[in-house]
Design a protein around this motif. Structure first.
Motif, short mmCIF file in Angstrom:
data_model
loop_
_atom_site.label_atom_id
_atom_site.label_comp_id
_atom_site.label_asym_id
_atom_site.label_seq_id
_atom_site.Cartn_x
_atom_site.Cartn_y
_atom_site.Cartn_z
N GLY A 138 0.80 -1.22 0.00
CA GLY A 138 0.00 0.00 0.00
C GLY A 138 0.83 1.27 0.00
N ASP A 139 0.14 2.40 -0.15
CA ASP A 139 0.80 3.70 -0.05
C ASP A 139 1.45 3.86 1.33
N GLY A 140 0.78 3.35 2.36
CA GLY A 140 1.35 3.43 3.71
C GLY A 140 2.62 2.60 3.84
N SER A 141 2.59 1.41 3.24
CA SER A 141 3.77 0.53 3.30
C SER A 141 4.99 1.17 2.66
N CYS A 165 2.41 -0.52 -6.09
CA CYS A 165 1.99 0.26 -4.94
C CYS A 165 0.50 0.59 -5.13
N ALA A 166 -0.34 -0.09 -4.35
CA ALA A 166 -1.79 0.14 -4.45
C ALA A 166 -2.11 1.39 -3.63
N ASN A 167 -2.16 2.52 -4.33
CA ASN A 167 -2.44 3.79 -3.66
C ASN A 167 -3.94 3.98 -3.56
N ASN A 168 -4.49 3.58 -2.41
CA ASN A 168 -5.94 3.72 -2.20
C ASN A 168 -6.26 4.98 -1.40
N GLN A 169 -5.30 5.89 -1.34
CA GLN A 169 -5.43 7.22 -0.73
C GLN A 169 -5.36 7.24 0.80
N TRP A 170 -5.40 6.06 1.42
CA TRP A 170 -5.42 6.03 2.88
C TRP A 170 -4.53 4.94 3.43
N ALA A 171 -3.92 5.19 4.56
CA ALA A 171 -3.26 4.16 5.37
C ALA A 171 -3.96 4.23 6.72
N ILE A 172 -4.92 3.39 6.93
CA ILE A 172 -5.93 3.54 7.98
C ILE A 172 -6.49 4.96 7.85
#
Ligand SMILES: Cc1ncc(C[n+]2csc(CCOP(=O)(O)OP(=O)(O)O)c2C)c(N)n1
Ligand SMILES: [Mg+2]
Length: 334
Positions: A138-141, A165-172
């Motif tokens: 993820g983007d957070g990772s 990188c799956a950028n879903n706009q949020w990391a929690i």
């Protein structure tokens, strides 16, 4: 929609996206009923996963998921969902499926799978094995040191790895604006000396295209690619989250207008490839796939040794003590 994919491929992709969403919903309900542990819905990221997997060859290519993708990797066989559901009800290794499936178990420890992917790709290169390794994170990772170490090594070694990188706009509850000051996540590829590409992760055909190009490049011996798949997390972070506390309602509503399953369904309809009958059948077979996975998972014998086997070649003293203690506890409660 320009693509090298056949109509059959397009339909298979759409059915897999529907299956993933349906599985996500069913697992959510099962968690609410107390029948499985915490799970992370895939809603919004189906196209990222399905489009990427469509460009891979399950006989030669490996996939290392984070924790959302296993719901949408049916291209690698029904075993992936079976194993994921087994994992969700508490079988650490997903129930000992003997078939060799080139999909790693879900990864919760952020970004560690990126290092595993580069190691695996390096091994393949050293052994002259044909194939590529695709890793989702993820983007957070991408803020973890592991991402930079893995990316750097991949660049230097020119290994056949594809970073998605799956950028879903949020990391929690952390938005991407607080995750990075870089122009994009793809821009980080510059530091590794590899190409970085940004793609619409809500479009499975676009996803397929960039992953196919990255795969061709890797098979050609030209090394890694970093793909930033831009999507939006339409659901909660996990069953333990309440996103209404931090996601602006209007922003979420805008993203829902771009729901990848609705959008792709419309495109297929416009091409005369999709209709309500097919939609009905796709939902029915999605439900069947989940029923089968549930039956598989709930019929597995629970083996406490699962917790300890295969951690190290030789168990440590602490593991031996923990195992004995668990066995004594289970013996006294059964
Ligand atoms: C090493 C590590 N640090 C922190 C966490 C806690 N954690 C779990 S999910 C998550 C957010 C991850 O965001 P992202 O990588 O963008 O993935 P997404 O959940 O959005 O798919 C965090 C911080 C963890 N699991 N592992
Ligand atoms: Mg994220």
């Amino acid at each position: 929609m320009v693509s090298t994919l056949s109509n059959e491929d397009l339909l298979a992709m759409h059915c897999e996206m529907i299956k993933a969403r349906t599985a996500s919903d069913r697992l959510w309900s099962l968690q609410r009923q107390g029948r499985i542990g915490t799970i992370a819905p895939i809603d919004g990221q189906e196209a990222t996963t399905v489009g990427a997997a469509q460009a891979l060859d399950p006989l030669t290519d490996w996939v290392l998921p984070q924790y959302r993708e296993p719901l949408a990797l049916g291209r690698y066989g029904p075993e992936v969902l079976n194993r994921f559901v087994a994992w969700a009800i508490g079988h650490p290794d997903g129930g000992h499926i003997p078939e060799p499936i080139r999909v790693f178990p879900p990864q919760i420890s952020l970004a560690t799978q990126i290092l595993h992917a580069v190691g695996l790709a390096w091994a393949m290169k050293l052994r002259n094995e044909r194939g590529v390794v695709l890793v989702f994170f993820g983007d957070g990772s991408s803020s973890e040191g592991d991402f930079y170490e893995a990316g750097n090594l991949a660049g230097v070694l020119k290994v056949p790895v594809i970073f998605v990188c799956a950028n879903n706009q949020w990391a929690i509850s952390t938005p991407t604006t607080k995750q990075t000051a870089a122009a994009s996540f793809a821009a980080k590829a510059d530091a590794f000396g590899i190409p970085g590409v940004t793609v619409d992760g809500m479009d499975p055909v676009a996803m397929h295209e960039v992953v196919q190009a990255a795969r061709d490049r890797a098979l050609d011996g030209r090394g890694a690619t970093l793909i930033e798949a831009v999507s939006y997390r339409l659901g909660a972070h996990t069953t333990a989250d309440d996103p209404t506390r931090y996601i602006p309602a209007a922003e979420l509503e805008e993203a829902r207008q771009r729901d990848p399953i609705v959008m792709f369904g419309r495109q297929l309809e416009d091409r005369g490839l999709w209709n309500s009958e097919l939609e009905h059948d796709a939902h029915a077979s999605a439900e069947q796939a989940i029923d089968a996975a549930w039956a598989f998972a709930t019929n597995l014998p629970l083996r406490q040794s699962d917790l300890f086997d295969h951690v190290f070649a030789q168990p440590t003293q602490r593991q031996r003590l923990e195992r004995a203690s668990l066995e004594a506890h289970l013996g006294s409660t059964s």
